[in-house]
Design an enzyme around this catalytic site. Structure first.
Site, PDB file in Angstrom:
ATOM      1  N   ARG A  60     -50.098  42.297 125.811  1.00 37.28           N
ATOM      2  CA  ARG A  60     -49.111  42.265 126.930  1.00 37.28           C
ATOM      3  C   ARG A  60     -49.494  44.053 127.835  1.00 37.28           C
ATOM      4  O   ARG A  60     -48.722  43.952 128.559  1.00 37.28           O
ATOM      5  CB  ARG A  60     -47.351  42.343 126.684  1.00 37.28           C
ATOM      6  CG  ARG A  60     -47.167  40.493 125.800  1.00 37.28           C
ATOM      7  CD  ARG A  60     -45.921  39.623 125.956  1.00 37.28           C
ATOM      8  NE  ARG A  60     -46.309  38.329 125.941  1.00 37.28           N
ATOM      9  CZ  ARG A  60     -46.391  37.739 124.977  1.00 37.28           C
ATOM     10  NH1 ARG A  60     -45.965  38.832 123.219  1.00 37.28           N
ATOM     11  NH2 ARG A  60     -46.563  36.160 123.924  1.00 37.28           N
ATOM     12  N   SER A  61     -49.547  44.175 126.931  1.00 35.90           N
ATOM     13  CA  SER A  61     -49.874  45.783 127.702  1.00 35.90           C
ATOM     14  C   SER A  61     -50.374  45.426 128.783  1.00 35.90           C
ATOM     15  O   SER A  61     -50.527  46.573 130.419  1.00 35.90           O
ATOM     16  CB  SER A  61     -50.151  46.790 126.888  1.00 35.90           C
ATOM     17  OG  SER A  61     -49.499  47.267 125.768  1.00 35.90           O
ATOM     18  N   LYS A  95     -54.843  53.360 115.310  1.00 32.79           N
ATOM     19  CA  LYS A  95     -53.770  54.725 115.484  1.00 32.79           C
ATOM     20  C   LYS A  95     -53.361  55.577 114.244  1.00 32.79           C
ATOM     21  O   LYS A  95     -53.168  56.297 115.020  1.00 32.79           O
ATOM     22  CB  LYS A  95     -52.072  52.931 115.396  1.00 32.79           C
ATOM     23  CG  LYS A  95     -51.983  51.939 116.433  1.00 32.79           C
ATOM     24  CD  LYS A  95     -50.694  52.506 115.605  1.00 32.79           C
ATOM     25  CE  LYS A  95     -49.508  51.327 117.521  1.00 32.79           C
ATOM     26  NZ  LYS A  95     -47.610  51.356 117.515  1.00 32.79           N
ATOM     27  N   ASP A 133     -44.153  55.739 120.334  1.00 29.79           N
ATOM     28  CA  ASP A 133     -43.346  54.518 120.185  1.00 29.79           C
ATOM     29  C   ASP A 133     -41.442  54.246 119.455  1.00 29.79           C
ATOM     30  O   ASP A 133     -40.447  54.398 120.062  1.00 29.79           O
ATOM     31  CB  ASP A 133     -43.246  53.372 118.501  1.00 29.79           C
ATOM     32  CG  ASP A 133     -45.333  52.387 118.768  1.00 29.79           C
ATOM     33  OD1 ASP A 133     -45.233  52.633 120.186  1.00 29.79           O
ATOM     34  OD2 ASP A 133     -45.500  52.963 117.815  1.00 29.79           O
ATOM     35  N   ALA A 167     -39.567  49.208 105.826  1.00 30.08           N
ATOM     36  CA  ALA A 167     -40.580  50.699 105.935  1.00 30.08           C
ATOM     37  C   ALA A 167     -42.114  50.145 105.956  1.00 30.08           C
ATOM     38  O   ALA A 167     -43.325  50.986 105.713  1.00 30.08           O
ATOM     39  CB  ALA A 167     -40.218  51.340 104.424  1.00 30.08           C
ATOM     40  N   GLY A 204     -45.522  50.481 109.662  1.00 29.10           N
ATOM     41  CA  GLY A 204     -45.384  51.036 110.633  1.00 29.10           C
ATOM     42  C   GLY A 204     -44.594  51.309 111.125  1.00 29.10           C
ATOM     43  O   GLY A 204     -44.254  53.035 112.190  1.00 29.10           O
ATOM     44  N   ASN A 229     -35.898  48.513 101.945  1.00 25.01           N
ATOM     45  CA  ASN A 229     -37.735  47.721 101.763  1.00 25.01           C
ATOM     46  C   ASN A 229     -37.947  47.011 100.398  1.00 25.01           C
ATOM     47  O   ASN A 229     -36.907  47.096  99.866  1.00 25.01           O
ATOM     48  CB  ASN A 229     -38.656  48.694 101.974  1.00 25.01           C
ATOM     49  CG  ASN A 229     -39.776  48.056 102.576  1.00 25.01           C
ATOM     50  OD1 ASN A 229     -40.328  47.550 103.128  1.00 25.01           O
ATOM     51  ND2 ASN A 229     -41.399  48.555 102.448  1.00 25.01           N
ATOM     52  N   ARG A 230     -38.619  45.691 100.899  1.00 25.76           N
ATOM     53  CA  ARG A 230     -38.955  44.319  99.726  1.00 25.76           C
ATOM     54  C   ARG A 230     -39.796  45.605  98.920  1.00 25.76           C
ATOM     55  O   ARG A 230     -39.811  45.737  97.675  1.00 25.76           O
ATOM     56  CB  ARG A 230     -39.551  43.807 100.289  1.00 25.76           C
ATOM     57  CG  ARG A 230     -40.422  42.425  98.927  1.00 25.76           C
ATOM     58  CD  ARG A 230     -40.991  41.432 100.470  1.00 25.76           C
ATOM     59  NE  ARG A 230     -42.103  42.118 100.832  1.00 25.76           N
ATOM     60  CZ  ARG A 230     -43.527  41.275 101.228  1.00 25.76           C
ATOM     61  NH1 ARG A 230     -43.051  39.995 101.111  1.00 25.76           N
ATOM     62  NH2 ARG A 230     -44.033  42.111 102.289  1.00 25.76           N
ATOM     63  N   ALA A 245     -41.366  51.602  96.891  1.00 20.83           N
ATOM     64  CA  ALA A 245     -42.682  52.466  96.794  1.00 20.83           C
ATOM     65  C   ALA A 245     -42.410  52.632  97.943  1.00 20.83           C
ATOM     66  O   ALA A 245     -42.527  54.074  98.278  1.00 20.83           O
ATOM     67  CB  ALA A 245     -43.362  52.242  96.509  1.00 20.83           C
ATOM     68  N   TYR A 271     -39.160  40.286 118.591  1.00 20.44           N
ATOM     69  CA  TYR A 271     -38.453  40.046 119.722  1.00 20.44           C
ATOM     70  C   TYR A 271     -39.456  38.826 120.098  1.00 20.44           C
ATOM     71  O   TYR A 271     -38.936  38.380 121.196  1.00 20.44           O
ATOM     72  CB  TYR A 271     -39.093  41.419 121.214  1.00 20.44           C
ATOM     73  CG  TYR A 271     -40.472  41.506 121.403  1.00 20.44           C
ATOM     74  CD1 TYR A 271     -41.201  40.588 121.813  1.00 20.44           C
ATOM     75  CD2 TYR A 271     -40.750  42.503 120.700  1.00 20.44           C
ATOM     76  CE1 TYR A 271     -42.611  40.727 122.099  1.00 20.44           C
ATOM     77  CE2 TYR A 271     -42.211  42.701 120.572  1.00 20.44           C
ATOM     78  CZ  TYR A 271     -43.120  41.652 121.571  1.00 20.44           C
ATOM     79  OH  TYR A 271     -44.653  42.212 121.903  1.00 20.44           O
TER      80      TYR A 271
END
Ligand code: NAP
Length: 280
Positions: free
Chosen positions: A18-19, A68, A104, A131, A133, A154-155, A158, A221
């Site tokens: 959507r950027s 990224k 971000d 946990a 990105g 977190n699931r 580690a 969202y």
């Protein structure tokens, strides 16, 4: 003739992004001669593309999945935030050199500042679920705003432990199933897992012990009101949805390329919601 600056978002796949809608809206709003395209870049072509980026037509771009991290070796200059987060989502060419940063974390903070002014005044303890990105940028943001304890549940424990190794002792790693016990000591709860997203199961976090002043936010969202946000509202606490994070993270890049810091207004929000089929 007025120079038209070329920018875009680079990813693979990219058609869902959507950027272009966001930056296209701002280019029109501020009457700036420029363009912002969706640039599909296959992973096997990334090396050559980024190597020659500074010599090409684009003045800058957003970088999204899966590039990224892959873009990093091609940067001449990398800003501190991107180094700390370990990922780059915005690049630009300056004096022939390729610069990179990460916005971000600014998007996350901008969204909370706009949606709940003063939210961080006395807040010291956060619970971050996930946990991955996105969590990295959010943990960095919370450290910048002076949070002293950041529980990361977190699931895969580690990965939560890696966050502590990376960001230091303010981060306290936990298994996701232990998160319920932490709710009662937090000033802020953030979901960064993909749970609660359309077609995914909801996040099952008990809000039984939530403190009345605790702010709850979800970076998912779609839907705009996730099951977590709905349950938090039912408990009477403040909530902020995740759409604003997407909009606010885009603003610093736009300013870098076009020289205007754009406003995240309701018309833009409605434009994106309409695109998502969720106009309000
Ligand atoms: P990611 O790196 O793939 O991380 C996904 C996270 O979700 C991990 O912590 C993962 O746990 C957890 N997870 C996934 N499935 C799960 C399950 N079934 N049960 C429990 N935990 C589960 O993804 P990301 O880039 O961080 O993005 C996460 C979410 O945030 C996505 O929904 C994305 O669309 C959204 N997002 C929104 C914005 C915004 O601007 N609002 C920005 C970025 C991302 P494990 O480590 O155990 O796999």
């Amino acid at each position: 003739m007025v120079e038209s600056k070329k920018t875009g978002v680079i990813g693979w796949p990219i058609s869902h992004s959507r950027s272009p809608l966001i930056h296209g809206y701002w280019l029109k709003t501020y009457n700036i001669p420029g363009s912002y395209e969706a640039i599909a870049l296959a992973p096997e072509k990334a090396e050559l593309f980024f190597k020659d980026f500074a010599k090409g037509d684009y003045i800058g771009a957003n970088i999204t999945i899966p590039h990224k991290v892959a873009v990093i070796p091609h940067l001449d200059v990398m800003e501190e935030a991107a180094k700390a987060i370990g990922a780059v989502n915005t690049i630009w060419v300056e004096d022939g050199k390729l610069h990179g940063t990460n916005t971000d974390w600014l998007g996350f903070l901008g969204n909370l500042d706009a949606g709940c002014a003063g939210w961080d005044k006395t807040a010291k303890t956060a619970l971050v679920l996930g946990a991955g990105g996105a969590a990295r940028g959010i943990i960095y943001a919370l450290i910048q705003r002076g949070f002293q304890q950041i529980h990361v549940a977190n699931r895969t424990i580690a990965r939560a432990q890696e966050m502590q190794t990376h960001f230091g002792s303010a981060v306290l790693p936990h298994a996701l199933e232990d998160a319920d016990k932490l709710v009662g000591e937090c000033d802020l709860i953030v979901n960064t897992t993909s749970l609660g997203m359309e077609k995914n199961p909801p996040l099952t976090l008990s809000l039984e012990t939530i403190r009345p002043h605790c702010l709850v936010t979800d970076i998912v969202y779609t839907p705009l009101e996730t099951p977590l946000l709905r349950r938090a509202k039912d408990k009477g606490v403040k909530t902020v949805d995740g759409l604003g994070m997407l909009l606010h993270q885009a603003a610093p890049g736009f300013e870098r390329w076009f020289g205007v810091y754009p406003t995240v207004d309701d018309e833009l929000r409605q434009l994106i919601l309409k695109d998502m089929g969720q106009a309000q």
